[in-house]
Design a protein around this motif. Sequence first.
Motif, mmCIF file in Angstrom:
data_model
loop_
_atom_site.group_PDB
_atom_site.id
_atom_site.type_symbol
_atom_site.label_atom_id
_atom_site.label_comp_id
_atom_site.label_asym_id
_atom_site.label_seq_id
_atom_site.Cartn_x
_atom_site.Cartn_y
_atom_site.Cartn_z
ATOM 1 N N ARG A 66 0.833 -1.206 0.000
ATOM 2 C CA ARG A 66 0.000 0.000 0.000
ATOM 3 C C ARG A 66 0.866 1.255 0.000
ATOM 4 N N SER A 105 -8.242 10.892 -4.525
ATOM 5 C CA SER A 105 -9.183 10.136 -3.681
ATOM 6 C C SER A 105 -8.665 8.725 -3.436
ATOM 7 N N ALA A 106 -8.126 8.099 -4.490
ATOM 8 C CA ALA A 106 -7.561 6.756 -4.330
ATOM 9 C C ALA A 106 -6.380 6.797 -3.367
ATOM 10 N N VAL A 108 -5.860 8.941 -0.915
ATOM 11 C CA VAL A 108 -6.378 9.151 0.446
ATOM 12 C C VAL A 108 -6.897 7.831 1.025
ATOM 13 N N ARG A 109 -7.606 7.054 0.222
ATOM 14 C CA ARG A 109 -8.138 5.778 0.707
ATOM 15 C C ARG A 109 -7.009 4.792 1.019
ATOM 16 N N ILE A 110 -6.015 4.725 0.144
ATOM 17 C CA ILE A 110 -4.910 3.780 0.337
ATOM 18 C C ILE A 110 -4.113 4.123 1.593
ATOM 19 N N GLY A 112 -5.014 5.993 4.017
ATOM 20 C CA GLY A 112 -5.899 6.024 5.176
ATOM 21 C C GLY A 112 -6.041 4.676 5.856
ATOM 22 N N VAL A 113 -5.756 3.607 5.138
ATOM 23 C CA VAL A 113 -5.863 2.271 5.720
ATOM 24 C C VAL A 113 -4.862 2.117 6.861
ATOM 25 N N ALA A 120 -5.976 11.555 6.797
ATOM 26 C CA ALA A 120 -6.952 11.366 5.731
ATOM 27 C C ALA A 120 -7.905 12.556 5.673
ATOM 28 N N LYS A 124 -8.444 15.091 2.499
ATOM 29 C CA LYS A 124 -9.766 15.346 1.919
ATOM 30 C C LYS A 124 -10.053 16.840 1.889
#
Length: 154
Positions: A66, A105-106, A108-110, A112-113, A120, A124
Motif C-alpha cells: 500500500r 481520492s484513491a 487518500v483511501r490507500i 488512510g488504511v 486522511a 480530503k
Amino acid sequence: MTDTLDPHTQALDLARAGHGRNEVARLTGVPPTTVSRLAAEASVTFDRAATAAATEARVIDSKAKRALLGGELLEDISQAREQLHRATDAKDLFFAAKAIDALASAHVRIVGVDGPPDEAAEAKSLLGALHEALIGKWDGTPSSARQGDEEGQP
C-alpha cells in the motif's frame, strides 16, 4: 503410520504428534473441518504460532504494498497536474481535474488504511479546496456552452 488404521485415527495420531490441521488433512485425506472436530473431541489443540507468524508477515507485506502504491499514485497525480497546466480548453482542464480528483481520492483511501484518521481528513480537505478553486476559475461551464469564447479560454 500403518495402513491398517482408519483415516480418522491416523488424523488424530498426527494431530497429537504436533502436525498442523491442514497438514493432517493433506496426509490423511480427511477434510480439515473433520480434523478440527476430531481434535476438539479428543482435547487436542493445534499450535497456532506458525499461523500467527504467517498472518503477521502478510500484514507487513500488505502495508508495504500500500505504501508503494500510495507513492505511485502521487507520481500519477503529478503527471495529471502537468496535463492540467497544459490544458488549452475547458474540456482538457475538466478531464485533467477529474483525473486528479480520482487519483487523489484513491491515494487518500490507500494511505488512510494504515495512517491516522487525521491525515486522511486533512487530505480530503485539501482535495475540497482544489475542487473549489477549479470550479471558481472555470465557472464549471464547458467551453461549448460559453458565448464568445471560441477557444475555451477563461
